[in-house]
Design an enzyme around this catalytic site. Structure first.
Site, PDB file in Angstrom:
ATOM      1  N   ALA A  47       1.092  -5.591  -8.476  1.00 18.90           N
ATOM      2  CA  ALA A  47       0.205  -6.687  -8.059  1.00 18.90           C
ATOM      3  C   ALA A  47       0.007  -6.670  -6.549  1.00 18.90           C
ATOM      4  O   ALA A  47      -1.115  -6.834  -6.045  1.00 18.90           O
ATOM      5  CB  ALA A  47       0.776  -8.027  -8.510  1.00 18.90           C
ATOM      6  N   TYR A  48       1.085  -6.467  -5.821  1.00 18.27           N
ATOM      7  CA  TYR A  48       1.011  -6.413  -4.360  1.00 18.27           C
ATOM      8  C   TYR A  48       0.117  -5.253  -3.924  1.00 18.27           C
ATOM      9  O   TYR A  48      -0.774  -5.421  -3.079  1.00 18.27           O
ATOM     10  CB  TYR A  48       2.414  -6.243  -3.793  1.00 18.27           C
ATOM     11  CG  TYR A  48       2.478  -6.138  -2.291  1.00 18.27           C
ATOM     12  CD1 TYR A  48       2.419  -7.267  -1.487  1.00 18.27           C
ATOM     13  CD2 TYR A  48       2.611  -4.894  -1.666  1.00 18.27           C
ATOM     14  CE1 TYR A  48       2.482  -7.178  -0.105  1.00 18.27           C
ATOM     15  CE2 TYR A  48       2.672  -4.786  -0.282  1.00 18.27           C
ATOM     16  CZ  TYR A  48       2.612  -5.939   0.491  1.00 18.27           C
ATOM     17  OH  TYR A  48       2.669  -5.831   1.852  1.00 18.27           O
TER      18      TYR A  48
END
Length: 259
Positions: free
Chosen positions: A161-162
């Site tokens: 996600a990052y």
């Protein structure tokens, strides 16, 4: 000659807003902007830290404003921009350092965790760029500096996600640089390598983490947050008047390393 060079990199007379400017990388850059002569608004969600930075600047004679904000809350960004313009008349520099990282196996990641990371890192950068960009469009000038990551370019384990959000911030930066150039606005990004901060020192000093990162970093060490200040000043100053749409890595040659 020396005086001309000093003026080229001076921020005297400029107004800078640093989101996430009360700790870590953002705090170091906010202090750097102040030393370069700017009026500096170091903002975050933490009231105590905002007050502490405001007090520090006031004691040093740096024009400032104590104002909290949250990149997940558009109204707070609108208020911050309006208060800054009311106090100083304009916003010349926006530095966005707010962000969050969640390390977890991708197969186990919940929608809630994914959405939180993307909302803070990507949507938060978009909100901040848009809110302050509107002011810069009105005044026909400005410099916006976003924060990307090594994961804008390469993968790191279990931070999907990052990495996806930071890759998207990179394209957001390039899109806005092209769209807003007509208004005299430059949009760039800094992509830090692995830097030591009070929040991560207990993790990056673990033997297994050192063994994973340092051999891949030709300079053989972590960065110190002060080593980002020079680039942040360059991108905010008239020295970078023809620099836009760039993502500049500060990583000890990490991305350059092959076999």
């Amino acid at each position: 000659m020396n005086e001309a060079i000093e003026n080229l990199f001076s921020l005297k007379g400029k107004v800078a807003v640093v989101l996430g400017g009360t700790s870590g990388i953002g705090q170091a850059i906010a202090r750097g902007y102040a030393k370069a002569g700017a009026a500096v608004v170091a903002s975050s969600r933490d009231v105590e830290k905002v007050d502490a930075m405001g007090r520090e600047f006031e004691l040093a004679g740096v024009p400032t404003l104590r104002a909290t904000s949250d990149v997940q809350d558009r109204a707070s960004l609108d208020k911050l921009c309006a208060e800054t313009v009311r106090q100083f008349g304009r916003v010349d520099i926006l530095m966005v350092t707010s962000g969050v990282l969640k390390k977890t196996p991708t197969a186990d990641m919940t929608d809630q965790d994914w959405e939180r990371v993307v909302d803070i890192n990507l949507n938060g950068s978009f909100r901040a760029n848009q809110v302050f960009g509107r002011q810069m469009i009105a005044q026909k000038s400005g410099s916006i500096i976003n924060t990307c990551s090594l994961t804008t370019f390469v993968s790191f384990n279990e931070v999907t996600a990052y990495a996806a959000s930071k890759a998207a911030v990179g394209m957001l930066t390039k899109e806005l640089a092209c769209e807003w150039a007509q208004y005299g606005i430059r949009v760039n990004a800094i992509a830090p390598g692995v830097f030591r901060t009070p929040l991560n020192s207990h993790v990056i000093d673990l033997p297994e983490r050192k063994a994973a990162i340092l051999p891949r970093t030709p300079m053989g060490r972590y960065g110190n947050v002060e080593e980002l200040v020079g680039l942040a000043i360059y991108l905010a100053s008239d020295a970078s008047s023809f620099t836009s749409g760039q993502i500049v890595a500060v990583d000890g040659a990490f991305l350059a390393k092959g076999v």
